[in-house]
Structure formats: C-alpha cells, structure tokens
Design an enzyme around this catalytic site. Structure first.
Site, short mmCIF file in Angstrom:
data_model
loop_
_atom_site.label_atom_id
_atom_site.label_comp_id
_atom_site.label_asym_id
_atom_site.label_seq_id
_atom_site.Cartn_x
_atom_site.Cartn_y
_atom_site.Cartn_z
CE1 TYR A 52 -2.69 -3.03 0.64
CE2 TYR A 52 -3.50 -2.21 2.47
CZ TYR A 52 -3.81 -3.48 1.68
OH TYR A 52 -4.19 -3.96 2.03
CG HIS A 109 0.00 -8.40 1.19
ND1 HIS A 109 -0.38 -7.19 0.71
CD2 HIS A 109 -1.79 -9.18 0.69
CE1 HIS A 109 -1.40 -6.83 0.76
NE2 HIS A 109 -1.96 -7.48 1.01
P1 NDP Z 1 -14.44 -2.00 1.49
O1 NDP Z 1 -15.16 -3.54 0.45
O2 NDP Z 1 -13.90 -1.89 2.94
O3 NDP Z 1 -15.06 -1.08 0.12
C1 NDP Z 1 -13.99 0.21 0.48
C2 NDP Z 1 -15.29 1.24 -0.09
O4 NDP Z 1 -16.18 1.23 0.48
C3 NDP Z 1 -14.57 2.59 -0.83
O5 NDP Z 1 -15.00 2.95 -1.80
C4 NDP Z 1 -14.79 3.56 -0.04
O6 NDP Z 1 -15.12 4.80 -0.49
C5 NDP Z 1 -16.53 2.66 0.04
N1 NDP Z 1 -17.41 3.08 1.41
C6 NDP Z 1 -16.51 2.34 3.26
N2 NDP Z 1 -17.68 2.93 4.05
C7 NDP Z 1 -18.81 3.37 2.82
C8 NDP Z 1 -19.86 3.40 4.08
N3 NDP Z 1 -19.98 3.24 4.97
N4 NDP Z 1 -21.20 3.32 2.70
C9 NDP Z 1 -20.51 3.69 1.63
N5 NDP Z 1 -19.30 3.43 1.16
C10 NDP Z 1 -18.52 3.38 1.93
O7 NDP Z 1 -13.05 -2.46 0.51
P2 NDP Z 1 -11.34 -2.58 0.23
O8 NDP Z 1 -10.63 -3.50 -1.15
O9 NDP Z 1 -10.87 -1.21 0.62
O10 NDP Z 1 -11.26 -3.64 1.41
C11 NDP Z 1 -11.47 -3.06 2.97
C12 NDP Z 1 -9.48 -3.22 3.75
O11 NDP Z 1 -9.34 -5.02 3.36
C13 NDP Z 1 -8.54 -2.59 2.35
O12 NDP Z 1 -8.52 -1.19 2.90
C14 NDP Z 1 -7.00 -3.65 3.51
O13 NDP Z 1 -6.65 -2.86 4.60
C15 NDP Z 1 -7.77 -4.64 3.06
N6 NDP Z 1 -7.64 -5.01 2.01
C16 NDP Z 1 -6.92 -6.45 2.03
C17 NDP Z 1 -6.78 -7.00 0.92
C18 NDP Z 1 -5.09 -8.66 0.89
O14 NDP Z 1 -5.40 -9.15 0.07
N7 NDP Z 1 -5.48 -8.80 2.47
C19 NDP Z 1 -7.15 -6.98 -0.39
C20 NDP Z 1 -8.25 -6.10 -0.13
C21 NDP Z 1 -8.25 -5.18 0.82
P3 NDP Z 1 -14.68 5.71 0.58
O15 NDP Z 1 -13.29 5.90 1.52
O16 NDP Z 1 -14.73 7.05 -0.76
O17 NDP Z 1 -15.18 5.57 1.56
#
Ligand code: NDP
Length: 272
Positions: A52, A109
């Site tokens: 990241y 990861h």
């Molecule tokens: P999420 O499922 O957490 O979704 C994030 C998205 O939803 C963003 O676009 C965010 O926009 C939006 N969002 C957040 N809260 C709300 C809400 N209450 N209502 C409406 N929309 C919302 O996706 P991620 O893929 O980011 O997963 C979360 C975390 O998991 C990552 O940040 C990371 O830390 C981890 N991860 C780990 C991975 C791995 O391989 N181990 C792979 C992918 C993720 P906005 O920011 O504009 O609010």
C-alpha cells in the site's frame, strides 16, 4: 479495545479489535487524515501492507494522535515480491522502520507459489526469537492452509481473506476455526459493489442501520474481524457504530442466501 464492539483473542493471547480501518488505495494524505479520524472515534486497529506504500504515514498518524502505542493494534503484510529467499527478513525490518514500531501482526500477503513455505519459515523464526508478536497469512485458501499446517512450527494467528455475504468462504473459515486461526474480513463492503442490494436495504430499514453496517454486522456475527476502508469521516464513524445492529436468525438466513462467489479483487483459489 474498539469501543463497544469487542475483540478476537489470537492464539498468542493478544486481542485483535474486531473492527479495523483499512487503508488500501488511500493516498498518503488521505491515510493520515483517516487514521486520525478513526482514532478519534474509537478505532483501535489499522490494517496496512507493504504494497500500500503507506506504512510510514500510518505510523506517523498513530504517533501524532498521541495515543499509547499499546492501545492500537496494527497489522502489516509482506508484499508478494518480498517473499523470495533473502528478501523477507529485510523487508519486515523495513516495515518496522517505516511504521516506527513493531507491528502487532505480520502477514504473508499472498500464497506466493514457490516462496510461501520458505517465507513462512522466516516469519516463524522471527516470531520464535521474539522479534514479532504474532504472524499470520492472507489469501490462504483450503489447499494453502493444509499445506502450511502440515509442516508449520507456528500455526498462523490469523488469515485475512475476502469475506462478505456475497463470498462466504465457508471451507476456509472451517479450517481456520478448527485450527485456532482468527479470520479477518477484507473488502467486507464488497468495495461498494453490492451496497444497493435490496436484501441489505430491507434489513437495514428494519434495523435503523445502513447497508454497510448490515454487511459489517454479518462479518462480526460470523466470528471475523472486519476491515472496512473509508477516507470519509462520516463513513468512518458509520462503519464502527455497530453495537446496536443486532441481526436476528431471519436476517442471518437472508444474508447467508446471498452467496454468489463475488470476487472483487485478486483471486487466490487460482494460485497453486
Ligand atoms: P471495502 O469493502 O472496505 O470497500 C471500500 C469502498 O467502500 C471504498 O470505495 C469506500 O469509499 C466505500 N465505503 C466505505 N464505507 C462506506 C459506507 N459506510 N457506505 C458507502 N460506501 C462506503 O474494500 P477494500 O477492498 O478497501 O477492503 C478493506 C480493507 O481490507 C483494505 O483497505 C485493506 O486494508 C484490506 N484489504 C486486504 C487485501 C488483502 O489481500 N489482504 C485485499 C483488499 C483489501 P470511501 O473511502 O470514499 O468512503
């Protein structure tokens, strides 16, 4: 620990707060602001990773928030490219330098072919000599876990997997439960792709909650930690205000019926 939401007890004895802030794809500036906003509303868990590129900002924001280091649980992950022999130890030391402290949990990861077993041995050694308090994996599916457990000296403390009602990962969760491996749900909000689903809207209306809160409550009810990502202060608050969302058996059955194998990111079952 995370206000009102609780924590998962890891096999090491440490507690991992059940709601953590995700910071994937957040710019350095957004990350710093989001971590501070999250801290101010009671988050005690932040999920970052080498790939990241924001470990240093996470560490700085935690230090600047003035909180006692012991009050925040920080996870980072070793990048797939750093799992090659000779690279993992230095890369973990690089993460420690960037964060400015030793993370509470270090994960591989990705189940990198050829390198995952050797990489795990290096993390095991770092854990056994006391350099890392807890180690685990991410994106390890049934086959990867069975292979690892066959030869591991240390059972992973956690497996971070993509998890939502739309991708329930029951086989992986079953192995984790039987082996004492805590599950952390990434992309628990489906990256926003199913937030307008009518079943979520119906349950949310009944609960006086939002669709995002229903998804997160489902993850907690399944026994996982959840790692919602947001850079918006209003959503950061919303995503931890879960203590009044109580799914009943009918809600859970309706959510369980949403399985569709929805993969929103990379797809570890394809990795042998
Ligand atoms: P999420 O499922 O957490 O979704 C994030 C998205 O939803 C963003 O676009 C965010 O926009 C939006 N969002 C957040 N809260 C709300 C809400 N209450 N209502 C409406 N929309 C919302 O996706 P991620 O893929 O980011 O997963 C979360 C975390 O998991 C990552 O940040 C990371 O830390 C981890 N991860 C780990 C991975 C791995 O391989 N181990 C792979 C992918 C993720 P906005 O920011 O504009 O609010």
């Amino acid at each position: 620990m995370t206000a009102g939401i609780g924590a998962l007890r890891l096999s090491t004895g440490a507690e991992m707060p059940a709601v953590g802030l995700g910071v994937f794809r957040a710019s350095p500036e957004e990350t710093g602001t989001a971590v501070k906003a999250a801290r101010s509303v009671g988050y005690c868990h932040v999920d970052t990773a080498q790939v990241y590129g924001n470990e240093a900002v996470v560490g700085l924001a935690i230090r600047e928030s003035g909180i006692d280091r012991a009050e925040v649980f920080v996870t980072t992950k070793v990048a797939p490219a750093n799992m090659a022999p000779g690279r993992i130890g230095p890369s973990v030391k690089g993460s420690i330098l960037a964060l400015g402290f030793v993370p509470d949990l270090v994960l591989l990861h990705w189940p990198q072919p050829d390198h995952r077993r050797g990489a795990w041995q290096v993390l095991e050694e770092m854990h056994l000599v006391g350099d890392l308090p807890a180690i685990g994996v991410s994106n390890f599916m049934e086959g990867h876990l069975c292979e690892l457990l066959d030869s591991a000296r240390v059972v992973p403390a956690a497996n971070q997997i993509q998890l939502s009602p739309f991708l329930q990962q029951r086989g992986v969760r079953d192995i984790c439960r039987k082996s004492g491996i805590a599950v952390a749900a990434y992309s628990p909000l489906t990256k926003g792709r199913r937030l307008d689903h009518p079943v979520l809207a119906r349950i949310a209306a009944r609960q006086g909650a939002t669709a995002a809160q229903v998804l997160l409550a489902w993850g907690l009810q399944a026994g996982a930690a959840v790692l919602p990502k947001s850079v918006r202060p209003d959503r950061i608050v919303e995503n931890i205000a879960l203590s009044s969302v109580r799914l009943d058996a009918e809600d859970v059955a309706a959510l369980d019926a949403l399985e569709e194998n929805l993969v929103t990111g990379w797809n570890p079952p394809e990795i042998v």
